[in-house]
Each structure stands twice: as structure tokens, then as C-alpha cells.
Design a protein around this motif. Structure first.
Motif, PDB file in Angstrom:
ATOM      1  N   VAL A 172      61.599  43.822  38.045  1.00 37.37           N
ATOM      2  CA  VAL A 172      61.889  42.311  37.976  1.00 37.37           C
ATOM      3  C   VAL A 172      60.364  41.540  38.124  1.00 37.37           C
ATOM      4  O   VAL A 172      60.451  40.657  37.620  1.00 37.37           O
ATOM      5  N   ARG A 173      59.357  42.361  38.681  1.00 40.07           N
ATOM      6  CA  ARG A 173      58.000  41.556  39.008  1.00 40.07           C
ATOM      7  C   ARG A 173      57.477  41.718  37.603  1.00 40.07           C
ATOM      8  O   ARG A 173      56.836  40.291  36.888  1.00 40.07           O
ATOM      9  N   GLU A 174      57.678  42.468  37.027  1.00 37.68           N
ATOM     10  CA  GLU A 174      57.008  42.667  35.505  1.00 37.68           C
ATOM     11  C   GLU A 174      57.783  41.644  34.422  1.00 37.68           C
ATOM     12  O   GLU A 174      57.310  40.785  33.814  1.00 37.68           O
ATOM     13  N   LEU A 175      58.869  41.339  34.672  1.00 34.00           N
ATOM     14  CA  LEU A 175      59.867  40.426  33.875  1.00 34.00           C
ATOM     15  C   LEU A 175      59.448  39.125  34.269  1.00 34.00           C
ATOM     16  O   LEU A 175      59.187  38.159  33.228  1.00 34.00           O
ATOM     17  N   MET A 176      59.163  38.780  35.297  1.00 31.76           N
ATOM     18  CA  MET A 176      59.028  37.172  35.851  1.00 31.76           C
ATOM     19  C   MET A 176      57.360  37.227  35.162  1.00 31.76           C
ATOM     20  O   MET A 176      57.009  35.736  34.900  1.00 31.76           O
ATOM     21  N   SER A 177      56.409  38.159  35.326  1.00 37.12           N
ATOM     22  CA  SER A 177      55.062  38.007  34.807  1.00 37.12           C
ATOM     23  C   SER A 177      55.136  37.734  33.361  1.00 37.12           C
ATOM     24  O   SER A 177      54.252  36.849  32.877  1.00 37.12           O
ATOM     25  N   ARG A 178      55.727  38.719  32.450  1.00 38.30           N
ATOM     26  CA  ARG A 178      55.947  38.550  31.124  1.00 38.30           C
ATOM     27  C   ARG A 178      56.564  37.408  30.491  1.00 38.30           C
ATOM     28  O   ARG A 178      56.216  37.005  29.390  1.00 38.30           O
ATOM     29  N   ARG A 179      57.743  37.240  31.129  1.00 41.22           N
ATOM     30  CA  ARG A 179      58.707  36.265  30.669  1.00 41.22           C
ATOM     31  C   ARG A 179      58.807  34.836  31.569  1.00 41.22           C
ATOM     32  O   ARG A 179      59.635  34.453  31.849  1.00 41.22           O
ATOM     33  N   SER A 180      57.703  34.338  31.606  1.00 44.48           N
ATOM     34  CA  SER A 180      57.565  33.232  32.941  1.00 44.48           C
ATOM     35  C   SER A 180      58.127  31.941  32.233  1.00 44.48           C
ATOM     36  O   SER A 180      58.696  31.122  33.109  1.00 44.48           O
ATOM     37  N   ASP A 181      58.399  31.713  31.040  1.00 42.94           N
ATOM     38  CA  ASP A 181      58.723  30.329  30.515  1.00 42.94           C
ATOM     39  C   ASP A 181      60.283  29.895  30.904  1.00 42.94           C
ATOM     40  O   ASP A 181      60.297  28.729  31.392  1.00 42.94           O
ATOM     41  N   PRO A 182      61.062  30.857  30.921  1.00 44.85           N
ATOM     42  CA  PRO A 182      62.278  30.591  31.220  1.00 44.85           C
ATOM     43  C   PRO A 182      62.552  30.060  32.823  1.00 44.85           C
ATOM     44  O   PRO A 182      63.404  29.557  33.218  1.00 44.85           O
ATOM     45  N   ILE A 183      61.447  30.572  33.527  1.00 43.40           N
ATOM     46  CA  ILE A 183      61.653  30.193  35.121  1.00 43.40           C
ATOM     47  C   ILE A 183      60.585  29.172  35.217  1.00 43.40           C
ATOM     48  O   ILE A 183      60.442  29.063  36.427  1.00 43.40           O
ATOM     49  N   SER A 184      59.775  28.720  34.399  1.00 44.08           N
ATOM     50  CA  SER A 184      58.755  27.719  34.804  1.00 44.08           C
ATOM     51  C   SER A 184      59.057  26.670  35.554  1.00 44.08           C
ATOM     52  O   SER A 184      58.260  26.090  36.432  1.00 44.08           O
ATOM     53  N   HIS A 185      60.457  26.076  35.641  1.00 43.86           N
ATOM     54  CA  HIS A 185      60.757  25.189  36.485  1.00 43.86           C
ATOM     55  C   HIS A 185      61.316  25.354  37.845  1.00 43.86           C
ATOM     56  O   HIS A 185      61.661  24.609  38.502  1.00 43.86           O
ATOM     57  N   LEU A 186      61.440  26.661  38.120  1.00 41.08           N
ATOM     58  CA  LEU A 186      62.002  26.983  39.362  1.00 41.08           C
ATOM     59  C   LEU A 186      60.852  26.850  40.430  1.00 41.08           C
ATOM     60  O   LEU A 186      59.642  26.923  40.172  1.00 41.08           O
ATOM     61  N   THR A 187      61.329  26.368  41.706  1.00 40.87           N
ATOM     62  CA  THR A 187      60.513  26.341  43.212  1.00 40.87           C
ATOM     63  C   THR A 187      60.281  27.765  43.202  1.00 40.87           C
ATOM     64  O   THR A 187      60.728  28.803  42.773  1.00 40.87           O
TER      65      THR A 187
END
Length: 226
Positions: A148-163
Motif C-alpha cells: 500500500v505504501r509503495e502504491l501511494m508513493s508511486r501513484r500519488s496523483d489520484p490521491i493528491s487531493h486527499l487530506t
């Protein structure tokens, strides 16, 4: 779905004899029934379909090493996808020595229910392993926290608006945690968790999706968008 009145039946494909035997002992300790334990995908399919001349085994969960003979590349992933193609309800749990996000994405693309991707480091803990097996057997989705951490670091654009808090909640969702578990882990109220999840779905444009699958679709959004 499994019948809670009988043990979970597990089929295992792992080329390391030592790890295979260790897993069998852990399964026994957890109260599972190991119906097949083999060293490669070919032997696994033979056991499952009976092509080895013996009656086919019935497994609730198939656990696969990602890299197995003959080439030690992605044989386990390919086998898992083929098993899901033959029966989309087949529960599959991949084990890997390393975080390999592409492989996790490929398996998830075969269907969101009853799939998992766990690092081998976790199998030393009976609690973590049994939790993953049982959740996958029930049709849930399990992703190793490091994946999950790797996904978030590599694919940050889809979640860029999350707090920041929404990101924490989404990470816990992607691990397959319930709302109650998330509330306890983050020391917040259940209502707050539900509010954060609703906001996450809105920001990831998942409001039109079935409520039962949006947690997994949120993870797939990270994988499918650059």
C-alpha cells in the motif's frame, strides 16, 4: 465463501521446501486443512483438476509464491490469474519476497473479491497469515501494508487531493480493514471514519460504484492512473 463449520482448505504452491513445510505447520496450527502442497504451478493445476491421475482436490484458498520454476519470474501471478479466469470466485493469495506493485495490480485486475498480496516476511506471524487467509477466503481483499505504501508513493496523483487523515484511512481500507478497525487504529470515532471514507470516494470519483466494491476500486484507481 467458506463453510465456517469446517476447516479452511488450502492449496499451496511454493518452490522452497523449507518454507513450504513451515507454512504447512502454520496452517495446521491455525486449524486449516492443507489439501495440496507443491513446488510449481504445473503441479498445482494437476492437483486441482485431477490431471495427475488422482481425484482433484477442492481448495477454499490457493496460496502461490510469485516466482516459481521454471524461470522464477511471474509464474505464480500467471497461475493466479488463470485460476481466476477459470473460476472468478476462486480465492487467491500471492506471497512475494519483495514489493512488486505490477504483480499486485495484475492480480487485482482479475477481480476484486477474494484476492490478496502478502510479503513473505508476514508469514512468520501466525496471526497476520491466518488473518489474511481468512479474509481472502471470505471474499475480501488483502494488500500488504508495505505494498500500500509503495502504491501511494508511486501513484500519488489520484490521491493528491486527499487530506493527511484521508490518506491514512485509505491506506487502512486498502489493507482490508473494517471501519471499526480503522477507528480503533487511528483513535477516532466510527462516524469520523465514515465521513472520511465518503470524502475519499467523492475525490476519487467513485460515488457511482457499488458500495461493496468501492474500497477495492480506490486501490485500483491508484494502479490505473499515472
Amino acid at each position: 465463501m467458506t463453510d465456517e463449520r469446517r476447516p479452511i482448505r488450502v492449496a499451496l504452491a511454493e518452490d522452497s521446501v523449507l518454507l513450504r513445510e513451515g507454512l504447512i505447520r502454520l496452517f495446521d496450527e491455525a486449524g486449516y486443512e492443507t489439501v495440496a502442497a507443491v513446488g510449481d504451478a504445473t503441479a498445482l493445476f494437476s492437483a486441482l483438476d485431477g490431471s495427475d491421475g488422482v481425484a482433484p482436490v477442492v481448495a477454499d484458498v490457493v496460496i502461490l509464491d510469485v516466482r516459481m520454476p521454471p524461470e522464477y519470474r511471474d509464474e505464480g501471478v500467471r497461475a493466479g490469474i488463470e485460476l481466476r479466469r477459470r473460476d472468478p470466485r476462486r480465492a487467491v493469495l500471492l506471497l512475494s519476497q519483495y514489493v512488486e506493485v505490477v504483480y499486485a495490480a495484475e492480480l487485482l485486475a482479475s477481480g476484486a473479491e477474494g484476492v490478496g498480496y502478502l510479503l513473505k516476511d508476514r508469514v512468520a506471524s501466525l496471526e497476520e497469515l491466518s488473518d489474511a487467509v481468512e479474509r481472502v477466503a471470505r471474499g475480501g481483499t488483502v494488500l500488504d501494508p508495505q505494498v500500500v505504501r509503495e502504491l501511494m508513493s508511486r501513484r500519488s496523483d489520484p490521491i493528491s487531493h486527499l487530506t493527511g487523515r484521508e490518506t491514512e484511512v485509505l491506506a487502512a481500507m486498502a489493507e482490508g480493514r473494517t471501519n471499526q478497525d480503522i477507528a480503533a487504529a487511528l483513535v477516532i470515532g466510527l462516524g469520523a471514519v465514515e465521513k472520511h471514507i465518503s470524502s475519499i470516494f467523492q475525490k476519487l470519483a467513485l460515488e457511482d460504484a457499488s458500495s461493496g466494491h468501492r474500497r477495492v476500486l480506490a486501490v485500483l484507481a491508484w494502479l490505473q492512473r499515472g
